[in-house]
Design a protein around this motif. Structure first.
Motif, PDB file in Angstrom:
ATOM      1  N   LEU A 284      37.112 -43.764   1.854  1.00 23.31           N
ATOM      2  CA  LEU A 284      36.611 -43.169   0.892  1.00 23.31           C
ATOM      3  C   LEU A 284      37.636 -43.180   0.357  1.00 23.31           C
ATOM      4  O   LEU A 284      37.255 -43.533  -1.128  1.00 23.31           O
ATOM      5  CB  LEU A 284      35.787 -42.097   1.261  1.00 23.31           C
ATOM      6  N   GLU A 285      39.162 -42.812   0.461  1.00 26.61           N
ATOM      7  CA  GLU A 285      39.534 -41.993  -0.233  1.00 26.61           C
ATOM      8  C   GLU A 285      40.387 -43.633  -0.825  1.00 26.61           C
ATOM      9  O   GLU A 285      41.236 -43.722  -1.931  1.00 26.61           O
ATOM     10  CB  GLU A 285      41.040 -41.791   0.824  1.00 26.61           C
ATOM     11  N   VAL A 286      40.522 -44.680  -0.497  1.00 28.17           N
ATOM     12  CA  VAL A 286      41.546 -45.815  -0.564  1.00 28.17           C
ATOM     13  C   VAL A 286      40.199 -46.516  -2.057  1.00 28.17           C
ATOM     14  O   VAL A 286      40.612 -47.789  -3.225  1.00 28.17           O
ATOM     15  CB  VAL A 286      41.518 -47.148   0.112  1.00 28.17           C
ATOM     16  N   CYS A 287      38.790 -45.846  -2.064  1.00 28.73           N
ATOM     17  CA  CYS A 287      37.854 -46.914  -2.175  1.00 28.73           C
ATOM     18  C   CYS A 287      37.942 -46.066  -3.608  1.00 28.73           C
ATOM     19  O   CYS A 287      37.650 -46.823  -4.679  1.00 28.73           O
ATOM     20  CB  CYS A 287      36.133 -46.681  -1.381  1.00 28.73           C
ATOM     21  N   GLU A 288      37.583 -44.667  -3.546  1.00 25.25           N
ATOM     22  CA  GLU A 288      38.207 -43.996  -4.731  1.00 25.25           C
ATOM     23  C   GLU A 288      39.288 -44.241  -5.622  1.00 25.25           C
ATOM     24  O   GLU A 288      38.708 -44.563  -7.126  1.00 25.25           O
ATOM     25  CB  GLU A 288      38.669 -43.021  -4.095  1.00 25.25           C
ATOM     26  N   ALA A 289      40.060 -44.823  -4.833  1.00 20.03           N
ATOM     27  CA  ALA A 289      41.241 -45.046  -6.030  1.00 20.03           C
ATOM     28  C   ALA A 289      41.710 -46.624  -6.231  1.00 20.03           C
ATOM     29  O   ALA A 289      42.407 -47.149  -7.767  1.00 20.03           O
ATOM     30  CB  ALA A 289      42.428 -45.441  -4.887  1.00 20.03           C
ATOM     31  N   PHE A 290      40.446 -47.458  -6.021  1.00 21.60           N
ATOM     32  CA  PHE A 290      39.915 -48.766  -6.753  1.00 21.60           C
ATOM     33  C   PHE A 290      39.090 -48.172  -6.920  1.00 21.60           C
ATOM     34  O   PHE A 290      38.732 -49.863  -7.787  1.00 21.60           O
ATOM     35  CB  PHE A 290      40.225 -49.735  -5.406  1.00 21.60           C
ATOM     36  N   GLU A 291      38.031 -47.667  -7.516  1.00 20.93           N
ATOM     37  CA  GLU A 291      37.245 -48.141  -8.151  1.00 20.93           C
ATOM     38  C   GLU A 291      37.061 -48.205  -9.529  1.00 20.93           C
ATOM     39  O   GLU A 291      36.561 -48.902 -10.556  1.00 20.93           O
ATOM     40  CB  GLU A 291      36.228 -46.042  -7.966  1.00 20.93           C
ATOM     41  N   PRO A 292      38.278 -47.126 -10.920  1.00 18.71           N
ATOM     42  CA  PRO A 292      38.415 -47.853 -11.446  1.00 18.71           C
ATOM     43  C   PRO A 292      39.121 -49.522 -12.012  1.00 18.71           C
ATOM     44  O   PRO A 292      38.457 -50.328 -13.278  1.00 18.71           O
ATOM     45  CB  PRO A 292      39.586 -46.992 -12.058  1.00 18.71           C
ATOM     46  N   LEU A 293      39.566 -49.687 -11.072  1.00 14.21           N
ATOM     47  CA  LEU A 293      39.691 -51.078 -10.824  1.00 14.21           C
ATOM     48  C   LEU A 293      38.652 -52.324 -10.665  1.00 14.21           C
ATOM     49  O   LEU A 293      38.647 -53.328 -11.642  1.00 14.21           O
ATOM     50  CB  LEU A 293      41.357 -51.178 -10.402  1.00 14.21           C
TER      51      LEU A 293
END
Ligand code: ADP
Length: 423
Positions: A284-293
């Protein structure tokens, strides 16, 4: 260099094994020859016992008996009756007479003890004797017959024994030479097999250095040209050059970090802090970090987690995050607009399966075996500036340090799916 080592190693192996082989053959030959000589001397002694007892039984020694005893040159006989040579000996040529004289001399000088004789008993002795480099077994006998002293000397030439020994030596030499040849071939092949991984490693290292230098040269030349251009420019233009220098410098720093990480994974020095980690939270953390990109590229990013709460996984959370970031970064890079990327987690047979599936350009089957190689980029991605072709090899190195697996497959309907398996 490796060719030289290969040659030297093969020569050393062959040399040592051949030395051992020859030493063993020599020892065996020596023992076998000693045995042969001993057994042939014993058989000569037995023959002489029979001949002497036969001789004792003869009242008159006849010509026929002597001829029969000579057995076509097997034995050479010299008889002396009361110091006078037998008429039979007159058949002997000069060389033979000299040989007998030498044998009698040898007998008298070496066996000086005068035997005590009783009538009609024969005293005899067998001894090895050599004359003009020819080897013989000799039997000297002394007996008393009707007030006369009767002496007999029987010589047995060792030509057949010597022939047998020579043949045995020749056969051993031949066998040793064949064995040495076989050993040389085997050593050559064996050392080549041993050195093959070294050879491959050396080639890989050369390739790695060449590719790393090539990748470093591009940002470096941009930095140098921007630096010289910024010197003669001013205002907005100079700012542009300086920002290029900064971004290329960052790119170089990232590449150097990647190279250092790979060197660490090569020398098994990749530091991993293994602790219990909750993979669902990590995902979930990784997904959140890449959401903007992802939304910048108009991609739909979603996470599929199991309904049940999974136990923690023993791993280095930061390293696994790094792997997921590489996979996700690739998925975003190689998926065209309006595509979908799904991150999922499951547990199968006590193993954690983390996967990153996209419906992007996919990876041709011919490229799949190579994508984990360093600096490997499929043609379509060569023009992506931020991709060095190191991401997947770094991910594979981290997964290897965790004793896990990183697999690639096609996403049903198109695209690629990378699955990370952790125990
Ligand atoms: P790069 O930095 O070039 O992405 P990687 O080692 O991460 O290097 O990947 C190697 C190659 O594998 C890429 O150049 C690309 O051709 C291919 N590849 C990796 N991930 C994907 C993906 N999700 N979809 C299509 N191709 C991919």
């Amino acid at each position: 260099m490796l060719r030289k080592i290969h040659f030297r190693l093969a020569a050393l192996c062959t040399g040592i094994t051949c030395c051992i082989l020859f030493a063993m053959s020599l020892a065996y030959l020596y023992i076998s020859e000693q045995g042969l000589k001993k057994s042939s001397f014993i058989s000569f002694q037995n023959d002489m016992n029979t001949v002497i007892s036969n001789m004792e039984q003869q009242t008159v020694i006849t010509h026929e008996w002597l001829t029969k005893l000579e057995d076509n040159g097997k034995y050479q006989i010299n008889l002396i009756d009361n110091g006078v040579p037998f008429l039979y000996n007159e058949r002997n040529d000069e060389a033979q007479k000299e040989r007998f004289a030498a044998a009698w001399d040898y007998f008298h000088s070496h066996f000086a003890v005068t035997p005590v004789l009783s009538p009609y008993t024969t005293w005899h002795i067998e001894f090895p004797f050599s004359y003009h480099k020819e080897e013989y077994y000799a039997c000297a006998s002394v007996s008393e017959r009707r007030d006369t002293v009767f002496q007999a000397l029987i010589l047995f030439p060792l030509t057949s024994l010597e022939r047998q020994i020579r043949l045995q030596r020749f056969l051993f030499l031949l066998l040793d030479l064949i064995a040495a040849l076989a050993l040389a071939l085997f050593s050559w092949y064996f050392t080549q097999k041993i050195l093959r991984p070294l050879d491959e490693n050396q080639k890989k290292q050369i390739q790695f250095i060449a590719s790393a230098s090539h990748e470093l040269r591009t940002p470096l030349s941009v930095i140098l040209s921007c630096a010289s251009a910024s010197r003669i420019s001013s205002g907005e233009e100079q700012k542009r050059f300086l920002s290029s220098i900064q971004s290329e410098g960052t790119r170089m720093a990232r590449l150097i970090d990647d190279l250092l990480l790979l060197t660490g994974s090569d020398s098994q020095n990749l530091s991993c802090e293994i602790r219990p980690a909750e993979l669902d939270t990590l995902l979930l953390e990784v997904c959140e970090a890449f959401e903007p990109l992802a939304s910048e590229k108009k991609l739909k990013l979603s996470v599929h987690l199991p309904e049940k709460i999974l136990p923690p996984c023993l791993c280095d959370k930061n390293r696994i995050r790094q792997v997921l970031e590489i996979l996700l970064h690739n998925a975003i890079s190689y998926t065209p607009e309006d595509g979908t990327i799904i991150l999922s987690l499951s547990r199968e047979k006590h193993a954690f399966h983390l996967s990153v599936a996209d419906n992007g350009i996919g990876i041709p089957d011919s490229d799949k075996p190579h994508i984990f190689e360093r600096f490997y980029r499929a043609d379509s991605s060569r023009n992506l500036k931020e991709h060095f072709g190191l991401g997947l090899s770094i991910a594979a190195g981290i997964v290897k340090a965790h004793r896990g697996q990183l697999l690639v497959s096609d996403t049903p309907g198109g695209g690629s799916t990378f699955t990370l398996i952790l125990l």
